[in-house]
Scaffold this motif. Structure first.
Motif, PDB file in Angstrom:
ATOM      1  N   ASP A 182       0.809  -1.216   0.000  1.00  0.00           N
ATOM      2  CA  ASP A 182       0.000   0.000   0.000  1.00  0.00           C
ATOM      3  C   ASP A 182       0.844   1.268   0.000  1.00  0.00           C
ATOM      4  O   ASP A 182       0.341   2.353  -0.297  1.00  0.00           O
ATOM      5  N   LYS A 183       2.125   1.145   0.316  1.00  0.00           N
ATOM      6  CA  LYS A 183       3.027   2.293   0.329  1.00  0.00           C
ATOM      7  C   LYS A 183       3.597   2.590  -1.061  1.00  0.00           C
ATOM      8  O   LYS A 183       4.294   3.585  -1.250  1.00  0.00           O
ATOM      9  N   TYR A 184       3.335   1.716  -2.021  1.00  0.00           N
ATOM     10  CA  TYR A 184       3.770   1.933  -3.396  1.00  0.00           C
ATOM     11  C   TYR A 184       2.662   2.665  -4.172  1.00  0.00           C
ATOM     12  O   TYR A 184       1.484   2.533  -3.857  1.00  0.00           O
ATOM     13  N   SER A 185       3.069   3.389  -5.207  1.00  0.00           N
ATOM     14  CA  SER A 185       2.081   4.042  -6.069  1.00  0.00           C
ATOM     15  C   SER A 185       1.425   3.002  -6.969  1.00  0.00           C
ATOM     16  O   SER A 185       1.950   1.888  -7.153  1.00  0.00           O
ATOM     17  N   ASP A 186       0.288   3.364  -7.558  1.00  0.00           N
ATOM     18  CA  ASP A 186      -0.399   2.452  -8.469  1.00  0.00           C
ATOM     19  C   ASP A 186       0.508   2.061  -9.627  1.00  0.00           C
ATOM     20  O   ASP A 186       0.526   0.896 -10.050  1.00  0.00           O
ATOM     21  N   GLU A 187       1.268   3.023 -10.137  1.00  0.00           N
ATOM     22  CA  GLU A 187       2.159   2.750 -11.265  1.00  0.00           C
ATOM     23  C   GLU A 187       3.282   1.798 -10.859  1.00  0.00           C
ATOM     24  O   GLU A 187       3.651   0.896 -11.616  1.00  0.00           O
ATOM     25  N   GLU A 188       3.824   1.996  -9.664  1.00  0.00           N
ATOM     26  CA  GLU A 188       4.880   1.101  -9.174  1.00  0.00           C
ATOM     27  C   GLU A 188       4.358  -0.322  -9.016  1.00  0.00           C
ATOM     28  O   GLU A 188       5.071  -1.299  -9.320  1.00  0.00           O
ATOM     29  N   ILE A 189       3.143  -0.456  -8.530  1.00  0.00           N
ATOM     30  CA  ILE A 189       2.558  -1.785  -8.356  1.00  0.00           C
ATOM     31  C   ILE A 189       2.357  -2.468  -9.706  1.00  0.00           C
ATOM     32  O   ILE A 189       2.634  -3.663  -9.865  1.00  0.00           O
TER      33      ILE A 189
END
Length: 257
Positions: free
Chosen positions: A12-19
Motif C-alpha cells: 500500500d506504500k507503493y504508487s499504483d504505477e509502481e505496483i
C-alpha cells in the motif's frame, strides 16, 4: 525459479504505477503478503487484493507509531471483523522496539502496546488466522509469552533479530521467520539463517524499505529476493532449486494461499 512469494511487503506504500510495474515482471510468477499499518492502510490493501489476485492482504496496526485512541481502535477492529473473510492474516502487529530506542525516554509506556498486541493475538486465534509479527531483540520473548498464553502456533516473526535463547525458543515453538535482502551483507542475519531450520523460513522484502550493499539506491522490488535466496542456499549448502521450492511451499502452507 518461476514462482516467488514475498512473505512481507507494504504494498500500500507503493504508487499504483509502481505496483503495475512490479506485477508486470514476466521473469517469474509473483504473489505477495501485503501487511497493513492502520485502518486506511488495511482498506487500500483490501482494494489492491480485489484488483490483483496474487495480492493477499493482512490487516493490523504497526507498533512503531503512537497508539490509536479508543475510537480509532474500535473502528479498526469492527472493520477487520467485517472483512475477515478477505483477510489472509492479522498483521503487521507487535511491539515498538525502534520507537522506544528513538525516544530514549525511560518514561515510555510499553504496557498499552502489549495490551493491544494481545487483542490482536486473540483475534488471530478466534479467526484461525496466521499472525505477522514485528518483534525483535528484547521484545520477542514478551511476544512469545503472549503467543504461548493463547496457544497461537501460526506466528511469523518477520525480519527477526534476537539472542540465541530466543531463537531456540522460536524454533521449539515452531514459529516461522523471514529474511530480507540484507542477508546478502548483514552477518547477523547470515548467522541466524545458518542456525534456523529451513522448513521454518520464508523470504520477504519489507518493501518499500530500502537496502544497502548491492541494492543501494534501488527501489525495493520483490525480484531482490532472488539474490537473497541464492545467498541463503549458499549458506545452507543446499541446491538453489530446492531452496526456492521449499520457501515457496513454506509460505503457501503458512498463509493458506
Amino acid at each position: 525459479m518461476d514462482k516467488l512469494i514475498d512473505a512481507h511487503i507494504h504494498l500500500d506504500k507503493y504508487s499504483d504505477e509502481e505496483i503495475k510495474e512490479i506485477f508486470k515482471d514476466s521473469s517469474f510468477q509473483l504473489s505477495v503478503i501485503t501487511v497493513s499499518y492502520d485502518l486506511e492502510s488495511s482498506k487500500r490493501n483490501l482494494a489492491l487484493s480485489n484488483e490483483y489476485p496474487n495480492i493477499k492482504p493482512a490487516y493490523g496496526f504497526h507498533p512503531e507509531q503512537d497508539l490509536p485512541n479508543d475510537q480509532e481502535l474500535s473502528e479498526l477492529f469492527s472493520w477487520m471483523e467485517a472483512h475477515k473473510d478477505q483477510m489472509t492474516a492479522v498483521g503487521e502487529v507487535g511491539l515498538p522496539y525502534y520507537l522506544r530506542r528513538k525516544q530514549a525516554d525511560s518514561a515510555f509506556q510499553i504496557e498499552g502496546y502489549i495490551v493491544l498486541l494481545e487483542e490482536f493475538i486473540k483475534l488471530a486465534k478466534r479467526w484461525e488466522k496466521p499472525i505477522a509479527l514485528h518483534a525483535v531483540y528484547n521484545d520477542a520473548p514478551i511476544v512469545c509469552n503472549l503467543l504461548e498464553k493463547h496457544s497461537v502456533q501460526k506466528a511469523h516473526f518477520h525480519w527477526f533479530k534476537g539472542d540465541h535463547a530466543t531463537v531456540r525458543r522460536l524454533i521449539s515453538n515452531g514459529y516461522f521467520i523471514s529474511f530480507t535482502p540484507d542477508i546478502v551483507y548483514e552477518k547477523e542475519i547470515q548467522d541466524l539463517v545458518r542456525y534456523y531450520p529451513l522448513d521454518k523460513m520464508m523470504a520477504e522484502t519489507d518493501g518499500p524499505w530500502p537496502f544497502k550493499g548491492p541494492f543501494k539506491g534501488q527501489p525495493t522490488h520483490p525480484a531482490m529476493m532472488n539474490h537473497a535466496i541464492k545467498n541463503l542456499a549458499d549458506i545452507k549448502k543446499k541446491p538453489l532449486e530446492s531452496v526456492y521450492r521449499l520457501l515457496y511451499q513454506n509460505t503457501r502452507s503458512f498463509y493458506n494461499i
